[in-house]
Design an enzyme around this catalytic site. Structure first.
Site, PDB file in Angstrom:
ATOM      1  CG  ASN A 182      -1.556   1.303   1.500  1.00 21.59           C
ATOM      2  OD1 ASN A 182      -2.486   1.727   0.809  1.00 21.59           O
ATOM      3  ND2 ASN A 182      -1.030   2.014   2.495  1.00 21.59           N
ATOM      4  CE1 TYR A 229      -0.169   7.819  -6.718  1.00 24.80           C
ATOM      5  CE2 TYR A 229      -2.047   8.302  -8.118  1.00 24.80           C
ATOM      6  CZ  TYR A 229      -1.528   7.767  -6.961  1.00 24.80           C
ATOM      7  OH  TYR A 229      -2.363   7.158  -6.045  1.00 24.80           O
ATOM      8  CE  LYS A 285      -0.575   4.138  -6.661  1.00 26.15           C
ATOM      9  NZ  LYS A 285      -0.284   3.266  -5.514  1.00 26.15           N
TER      10      LYS A 285
HETATM   11  P1  NAD Z   1      -0.820   8.742   2.948  1.00 26.33           P
HETATM   12  O1  NAD Z   1       0.167   9.725   2.452  1.00 26.33           O
HETATM   13  O2  NAD Z   1      -1.742   9.113   4.047  1.00 26.33           O
HETATM   14  O3  NAD Z   1      -0.099   7.381   3.351  1.00 26.33           O
HETATM   15  C1  NAD Z   1       0.996   6.891   2.641  1.00 26.33           C
HETATM   16  C2  NAD Z   1       1.662   5.800   3.430  1.00 26.33           C
HETATM   17  O4  NAD Z   1       2.832   5.392   2.714  1.00 26.33           O
HETATM   18  C3  NAD Z   1       2.126   6.260   4.800  1.00 26.33           C
HETATM   19  O5  NAD Z   1       1.917   5.216   5.727  1.00 26.33           O
HETATM   20  C4  NAD Z   1       3.607   6.499   4.614  1.00 26.33           C
HETATM   21  O6  NAD Z   1       4.372   6.263   5.785  1.00 26.33           O
HETATM   22  C5  NAD Z   1       3.945   5.450   3.589  1.00 26.33           C
HETATM   23  N1  NAD Z   1       5.164   5.821   2.885  1.00 26.33           N
HETATM   24  C6  NAD Z   1       5.416   6.963   2.199  1.00 26.33           C
HETATM   25  N2  NAD Z   1       6.691   6.954   1.780  1.00 26.33           N
HETATM   26  C7  NAD Z   1       7.244   5.786   2.210  1.00 26.33           C
HETATM   27  C8  NAD Z   1       8.515   5.193   2.097  1.00 26.33           C
HETATM   28  N3  NAD Z   1       9.500   5.790   1.437  1.00 26.33           N
HETATM   29  N4  NAD Z   1       8.730   3.986   2.679  1.00 26.33           N
HETATM   30  C9  NAD Z   1       7.741   3.360   3.345  1.00 26.33           C
HETATM   31  N5  NAD Z   1       6.500   3.866   3.481  1.00 26.33           N
HETATM   32  C10 NAD Z   1       6.271   5.058   2.922  1.00 26.33           C
HETATM   33  O7  NAD Z   1      -1.628   8.338   1.635  1.00 26.33           O
HETATM   34  P2  NAD Z   1      -2.861   7.362   1.357  1.00 26.33           P
HETATM   35  O8  NAD Z   1      -3.846   8.157   0.625  1.00 26.33           O
HETATM   36  O9  NAD Z   1      -3.263   6.566   2.532  1.00 26.33           O
HETATM   37  O10 NAD Z   1      -2.143   6.407   0.281  1.00 26.33           O
HETATM   38  C11 NAD Z   1      -1.999   5.020   0.433  1.00 26.33           C
HETATM   39  C12 NAD Z   1      -2.009   4.392  -0.940  1.00 26.33           C
HETATM   40  O11 NAD Z   1      -3.250   4.677  -1.563  1.00 26.33           O
HETATM   41  C13 NAD Z   1      -0.933   4.913  -1.900  1.00 26.33           C
HETATM   42  O12 NAD Z   1      -0.399   3.835  -2.638  1.00 26.33           O
HETATM   43  C14 NAD Z   1      -1.705   5.836  -2.805  1.00 26.33           C
HETATM   44  O13 NAD Z   1      -1.103   5.969  -4.068  1.00 26.33           O
HETATM   45  C15 NAD Z   1      -3.033   5.145  -2.873  1.00 26.33           C
HETATM   46  N6  NAD Z   1      -4.174   5.971  -3.287  1.00 26.33           N
HETATM   47  C16 NAD Z   1      -4.625   6.993  -2.516  1.00 26.33           C
HETATM   48  C17 NAD Z   1      -5.719   7.738  -2.956  1.00 26.33           C
HETATM   49  C18 NAD Z   1      -6.290   8.877  -2.148  1.00 26.33           C
HETATM   50  O14 NAD Z   1      -7.185   9.569  -2.665  1.00 26.33           O
HETATM   51  N7  NAD Z   1      -5.864   9.121  -0.933  1.00 26.33           N
HETATM   52  C19 NAD Z   1      -6.329   7.435  -4.167  1.00 26.33           C
HETATM   53  C20 NAD Z   1      -5.840   6.394  -4.913  1.00 26.33           C
HETATM   54  C21 NAD Z   1      -4.768   5.648  -4.473  1.00 26.33           C
END
Ligand code: NAD
Length: 247
Positions: free
Chosen positions: A90, A155, A159
């Site tokens: 994730n 990005y 994905k």
């Molecule tokens: P967030 O920024 O709240 O969380 C991201 C997580 O990734 C955190 O736990 C952070 O510690 C971890 N992370 C970041 N850099 C890191 C690294 N170098 N090493 C290890 N861990 C690392 O974001 P989120 O929205 O919870 O995103 C989680 C996933 O969901 C991501 O893959 C993101 O692309 C995907 N996503 C999010 C959304 C959205 O709208 N929020 C939409 C589509 C996909």
């Protein structure tokens, strides 16, 4: 739904990952959450243990794109529980850069975390899962991995690659009893979204048929279902959790 199962969730310190760790714990799993550093991992683990001292939750912070560090971390999980049933890839970062000014090192950085880490962690997990006769690998994709996006091309590129890994590993690992699926969230209320400028976000939110952004728990529910025996014949799928958002 996950009684007795052992799970690893990367990017488990906040947002979608944290909500998924919590759902898994509520449903009987033991979880190792992986994050980017000792401090954020420690805070997340302490928060969960404070909610329920019975939760079996630990944390690690390997460099996720370094195969040797990842192998050591998964060795720690095996040392603790003797098995690994579910991996959720994730961890991820976003991008907003224009192609005209996108720095190659930033493009490489997003590929490193969003794609290479899925490869390294899936490889380490698959080796353990094959030995024990099966398991589940789940990936966080994005609606950007279906439609692209109008800026920050690294990005969606990352994905689309996650979807490719999902479908390919499902085909490669099916005979070993390992299911591989992805969840493609739409706009979800996390810190990642808080970083997107309102001018970019507002038109997308206006086009969400369900009329609102999603919550991290709503994505976590999809991971719970796909991790569980309820999804025993589902593999190679990319499940949209986006309120039918049109990219
Ligand atoms: P967030 O920024 O709240 O969380 C991201 C997580 O990734 C955190 O736990 C952070 O510690 C971890 N992370 C970041 N850099 C890191 C690294 N170098 N090493 C290890 N861990 C690392 O974001 P989120 O929205 O919870 O995103 C989680 C996933 O969901 C991501 O893959 C993101 O692309 C995907 N996503 C999010 C959304 C959205 O709208 N929020 C939409 C589509 C996909």
């Amino acid at each position: 739904m996950l009684d007795g199962k052992v799970a690893v969730v990367t990017g488990g310190t906040r947002g979608i990952g944290f909500a998924t760790v919590k759902r898994f714990l509520e449903n009987g799993a033991s979880v190792f959450l992986l994050g980017s550093g000792e401090e954020s991992v420690g805070v997340a683990v302490a928060k969960l243990r404070a909610e329920d001292p019975g939760y079996q939750v630990d944390g690690l912070w390997p460099n996720l794109s370094d195969a040797a560090e990842v192998a050591r971390a998964f060795g720690t999980v095996r040392g603790r529980y003797g098995r690994l049933d579910v991996l959720v890839n994730n961890a991820g970062i976003a991008a907003m850069d224009s192609i005209y000014s996108y720095r190659p090192e930033d493009f490489a950085r997003i590929m490193d975390l969003n794609v290479t880490s899925v490869f390294t962690c899936s490889q380490a997990a698959a080796r353990l899962m094959k030995e024990q006769g099966g398991g589940v690998i789940l990936n966080t994709s994005s609606m950007a991995g279906l439609y692209g996006q109008s800026t920050g091309c690294g990005y969606p590129a990352s994905k689309f690659a996650v979807n490719g890994l999902t479908k390919s590993l499902a085909r490669e690992l099916g005979r070993d009893g390992i299911r591989v699926n992805a969840v493609a969230p739409g706009v979800i209320d996390t810190e990642m979204m808080a970083g997107v400028p309102e001018t970019l976000l507002a038109p997308v939110v206006a086009r969400i048929p369900l009329g609102r952004v999603g919550r991290p728990e709503e994505v976590a529910n999809a991971f719970l279902f796909l991790a569980s025996g309820m999804a025993s014949y589902i593999t190679g799928a990319v499940l949209s959790v986006d309120g039918a958002t049109i990219g």
